[in-house]
Design an enzyme around this catalytic site. Structure first.
Site, PDB file in Angstrom:
ATOM      1  N   GLY A 153     -12.061 -48.724 -25.365  1.00  9.03           N
ATOM      2  CA  GLY A 153     -11.306 -48.921 -26.583  1.00  9.03           C
ATOM      3  C   GLY A 153     -11.185 -47.670 -27.432  1.00  9.03           C
ATOM      4  N   SER A 200      -8.555 -57.747 -19.130  1.00  8.19           N
ATOM      5  CA  SER A 200      -8.937 -57.960 -20.523  1.00  8.19           C
ATOM      6  C   SER A 200      -9.040 -56.646 -21.300  1.00  8.19           C
ATOM      7  CB  SER A 200     -10.278 -58.700 -20.601  1.00  8.19           C
ATOM      8  OG  SER A 200     -11.330 -57.897 -20.089  1.00  8.19           O
ATOM      9  N   ASN A 232     -22.705 -50.004 -26.838  1.00  8.87           N
ATOM     10  CA  ASN A 232     -24.036 -50.620 -26.766  1.00  8.87           C
ATOM     11  C   ASN A 232     -25.069 -49.675 -27.373  1.00  8.87           C
ATOM     12  OD1 ASN A 232     -25.722 -49.197 -24.414  1.00  8.87           O
ATOM     13  ND2 ASN A 232     -23.583 -49.326 -23.753  1.00  8.87           N
ATOM     14  N   CYS A 276     -18.478 -56.280 -28.663  1.00  3.86           N
ATOM     15  CA  CYS A 276     -17.055 -56.616 -28.730  1.00  3.86           C
ATOM     16  C   CYS A 276     -16.699 -57.660 -27.680  1.00  3.86           C
ATOM     17  CB  CYS A 276     -16.209 -55.365 -28.528  1.00  3.86           C
ATOM     18  SG  CYS A 276     -16.313 -54.212 -29.909  1.00  3.86           S
ATOM     19  N   CYS A 281     -24.308 -69.203 -21.927  1.00  6.73           N
ATOM     20  CA  CYS A 281     -23.455 -68.431 -22.829  1.00  6.73           C
ATOM     21  C   CYS A 281     -22.421 -67.727 -21.962  1.00  6.73           C
ATOM     22  CB  CYS A 281     -24.273 -67.443 -23.663  1.00  6.73           C
ATOM     23  SG  CYS A 281     -25.191 -66.221 -22.688  1.00  6.73           S
TER      24      CYS A 281
END
Length: 392
Positions: free
Chosen positions: A50, A78, A140, A197, A350
């Site tokens: 990003g 994605s 991270n 993110c 999760c």
């Protein structure tokens, strides 16, 4: 504070380069000398995601002579919502190679060096030593502390950026002239406390806003122009369209750049940041099942309660059939415990298994001794059981 230029000027610009960079050359604060410094500069981007996408593209367009790219991942669909250096045709390709091709498409005069490996304590010093400036676009905490400590030990400046949902931050850390990242954040947050993110999402265009700030700061540091964000943290709120600054002072007790540093060599950053807490690791030991095991339990009619501990937005994208949504924070606050059935085995999941392991530790301490969680989470379920479902 104003700082001297980081690099010396290159010997000359070619006629083609003068034409290409003409809009820089007519800026008095850049000029011929500044553009020659950019040509002579060696900048490393950690990540081609990003933040790395706009950073690499604008560094290339600006005429930085050598660009290094540290990236080991592949392009996923994605990614394309924000990682504009990649295209639909690049899905499945090496991100490093895709980024290189885009950079050369923007500026063929740039020398691109690929480091297609995960940045770790074993290789970071060798890689960083080849460059004048580091641009950190990682997402991270373990890698952020690794980048910081390596730059302090090598006495190199680096431009840092961070994004999450609608918020972004940026600064320049250079221990010779100001604070380092540890002066701002001495300790990482507790595991699972700050979502990534991938877990919480990010507005795609926010990457361009923060990435462009990073490149602006890189150009200023390389050419000695203006006042870089050394000792200042820029905070951007896209929803309110507000920028504000916070002064960051050098901490004399900083573990790595302070007067009596205790970190004098690289450490185990995964352990330091506790990617998964010790409690979660202990809880998951012997209480982790696979997606295939869960599918067998469902098919066999086992007496289980499947609990999804993600957020509502994630649940709406993809879910495991029959799973009940109870976000992780409700377990941390203790409000979810009273609603759990006492006569069923609790199965937590999760996205990947990190958050569910943290919740599992909460349940174990509350007396749900037979509770388990799904290793690999809903991503593992999709990959193994329902490959036609979307992932995020």
């Amino acid at each position: 504070m104003s700082l001297p230029p980081l690099v010396e000027p290159a010997a000359e610009l070619t006629v083609d380069e003068v034409r290409r960079y003409s809009r820089h050359l007519i800026i008095p604060d850049v000029g011929m000398a500044g553009q020659k410094r950019l040509k002579n500069a060696k900048v490393l981007c950690v990540g081609a995601g990003g933040l790395g996408s706009p950073a690499l593209m604008y560094l290339a367009a600006a005429g930085v002579g050598t660009l290094g790219i540290v990236e080991f991942d592949e392009v996923d669909e994605s990614n394309l919502q924000r990682q504009i250096i990649h295209s639909q045709a690049d899905i499945g390709r090496s991100k490093a190679e895709s980024a290189r091709d885009s950079v050369l498409g923007i500026n063929p005069y740039v020398n691109v060096i690929l480091h297609e490996e995960r940045l770790e304590a074993e290789n970071v010093m060798d890689i960083f030593s080849q460059y004048d400036l580091i641009v950190d676009g990682t997402d991270n905490f373990a890698t952020r502390y690794l980048v910081n400590d390596a730059c302090v030990l090598l006495n190199k400046p680096y431009v840092w950026g961070s994004i999450y949902r609608f918020d972004g931050q940026a600064s320049v850390f250079w221990s010779e002239h100001g604070p380092c990242y540890r002066c701002l954040y001495p300790e990482p947050p507790p595991p699972g406390m700050v979502p990534s993110c991938a877990e919480g999402g990010v507005l795609g265009v926010l990457c361009a806003s923060i990435g462009s700030i990073q490149v602006t700061e890189a150009i200023k540091v390389l050419t000695g122009t203006g006042e870089p964000l050394v000792g200042r943290l820029m905070i951007y709120d896209a929803l309110e369209m507000q920028y504000r600054q916070v002064k960051v002072r050098k901490d004399p007790n900083c573990a790595v750049c302070g007067e009596n540093p205790t970190v004098t060599e690289l450490i185990d950053y995964e352990a330091f940041c506790g990617v998964v807490s010790e409690e979660a690791q202990e809880a998951a030991l012997g209480s982790t099942i696979t997606a295939k095991q869960l599918k067998e339990w469902i098919d066999d009619g086992e007496n289980i309660e499947i609990i999804d501990v993600r957020e509502q937005n994630e649940y709406e994208i993809v879910s495991i059939p029959g799973a009940k949504l109870i976000p992780k924070n409700e377990f941390l606050l203790g409000t979810a415990l009273e609603s759990l059935p006492q006569d069923k085995k609790i199965v937590l999941h999760c996205k990947t298994g990190v958050r569910s392991a943290e919740v599992l530790a909460v349940l174990k301490s509350a007396g749900f001794s037979d509770a388990v969680h799904v290793g690999g989470g809903v991503i593992g379920w999709v990959n193994q059981i329902e490959p036609d479902k979307p992932v995020y």
